[in-house]
Design a protein around this motif. Sequence first.
Motif, PDB file in Angstrom:
ATOM      1  N   TRP A 112       0.829  -1.203   0.000  1.00  0.00           N
ATOM      2  CA  TRP A 112       0.000   0.000   0.000  1.00  0.00           C
ATOM      3  C   TRP A 112       0.864   1.254   0.000  1.00  0.00           C
ATOM      4  N   ALA A 113       1.953   1.230   0.771  1.00  0.00           N
ATOM      5  CA  ALA A 113       2.839   2.390   0.828  1.00  0.00           C
ATOM      6  C   ALA A 113       3.463   2.661  -0.542  1.00  0.00           C
ATOM      7  N   VAL A 114       3.876   1.611  -1.219  1.00  0.00           N
ATOM      8  CA  VAL A 114       4.460   1.778  -2.555  1.00  0.00           C
ATOM      9  C   VAL A 114       3.402   2.279  -3.536  1.00  0.00           C
ATOM     10  N   THR A 115       2.176   1.763  -3.419  1.00  0.00           N
ATOM     11  CA  THR A 115       1.093   2.212  -4.293  1.00  0.00           C
ATOM     12  C   THR A 115       0.813   3.695  -4.102  1.00  0.00           C
ATOM     13  N   PHE A 116       0.728   4.140  -2.843  1.00  0.00           N
ATOM     14  CA  PHE A 116       0.509   5.554  -2.574  1.00  0.00           C
ATOM     15  C   PHE A 116       1.669   6.400  -3.071  1.00  0.00           C
ATOM     16  N   LEU A 117       2.880   5.882  -2.963  1.00  0.00           N
ATOM     17  CA  LEU A 117       4.039   6.627  -3.438  1.00  0.00           C
ATOM     18  C   LEU A 117       3.986   6.813  -4.950  1.00  0.00           C
TER      19      LEU A 117
ATOM     20  N   THR B 246      -4.700  22.205  -8.904  1.00  0.00           N
ATOM     21  CA  THR B 246      -5.195  21.656  -7.648  1.00  0.00           C
ATOM     22  C   THR B 246      -4.500  20.357  -7.267  1.00  0.00           C
ATOM     23  N   ALA B 247      -3.832  19.715  -8.214  1.00  0.00           N
ATOM     24  CA  ALA B 247      -3.161  18.453  -7.916  1.00  0.00           C
ATOM     25  C   ALA B 247      -1.913  18.659  -7.073  1.00  0.00           C
ATOM     26  N   ILE B 248      -1.423  19.872  -6.962  1.00  0.00           N
ATOM     27  CA  ILE B 248      -0.219  20.126  -6.170  1.00  0.00           C
ATOM     28  C   ILE B 248      -0.462  19.780  -4.703  1.00  0.00           C
ATOM     29  N   GLY B 249      -1.554  20.288  -4.146  1.00  0.00           N
ATOM     30  CA  GLY B 249      -1.866  19.992  -2.746  1.00  0.00           C
ATOM     31  C   GLY B 249      -2.141  18.523  -2.519  1.00  0.00           C
ATOM     32  N   ILE B 250      -2.874  17.915  -3.445  1.00  0.00           N
ATOM     33  CA  ILE B 250      -3.185  16.494  -3.331  1.00  0.00           C
ATOM     34  C   ILE B 250      -1.908  15.663  -3.409  1.00  0.00           C
ATOM     35  N   ALA B 251      -1.008  16.028  -4.307  1.00  0.00           N
ATOM     36  CA  ALA B 251       0.246  15.294  -4.455  1.00  0.00           C
ATOM     37  C   ALA B 251       1.083  15.383  -3.187  1.00  0.00           C
ATOM     38  N   LYS B 252       1.111  16.547  -2.581  1.00  0.00           N
ATOM     39  CA  LYS B 252       1.888  16.702  -1.342  1.00  0.00           C
ATOM     40  C   LYS B 252       1.309  15.851  -0.224  1.00  0.00           C
ATOM     41  N   ILE B 253      -0.009  15.874  -0.096  1.00  0.00           N
ATOM     42  CA  ILE B 253      -0.655  15.093   0.968  1.00  0.00           C
ATOM     43  C   ILE B 253      -0.420  13.602   0.749  1.00  0.00           C
ATOM     44  N   ILE B 254      -0.653  13.129  -0.472  1.00  0.00           N
ATOM     45  CA  ILE B 254      -0.474  11.702  -0.761  1.00  0.00           C
ATOM     46  C   ILE B 254       0.991  11.300  -0.589  1.00  0.00           C
ATOM     47  N   PHE B 255       1.919  12.172  -0.970  1.00  0.00           N
ATOM     48  CA  PHE B 255       3.338  11.865  -0.825  1.00  0.00           C
ATOM     49  C   PHE B 255       3.698  11.676   0.639  1.00  0.00           C
ATOM     50  N   PHE B 256       3.254  12.589   1.506  1.00  0.00           N
ATOM     51  CA  PHE B 256       3.589  12.469   2.921  1.00  0.00           C
ATOM     52  C   PHE B 256       2.892  11.285   3.568  1.00  0.00           C
ATOM     53  N   VAL B 257       1.678  10.967   3.131  1.00  0.00           N
ATOM     54  CA  VAL B 257       0.995   9.776   3.627  1.00  0.00           C
ATOM     55  C   VAL B 257       1.770   8.529   3.216  1.00  0.00           C
ATOM     56  N   ALA B 258       2.275   8.499   1.989  1.00  0.00           N
ATOM     57  CA  ALA B 258       3.049   7.352   1.520  1.00  0.00           C
ATOM     58  C   ALA B 258       4.336   7.197   2.320  1.00  0.00           C
TER      59      ALA B 258
END
Length: 58
Positions: free
Chosen positions: A4-9, A26-38
Amino acid sequence: MLGWAVTFLVIALIAAVLGFGGIAGTAIGIAKIIFFVAIVLFLISAVFGMVRGRSSGI
């Protein structure tokens, strides 16, 4: 959990390419959030993997 971590990354990297390249603002904020979650998921799974590996080896 590591899967899951690799998938999110991977999703975060794709969103970062789209967002940081200016294609979708708008994908900039989403990318940052998903990156840190990964990153957090990867660190958690790495810690659990190390703990699980040590306890089974004894």
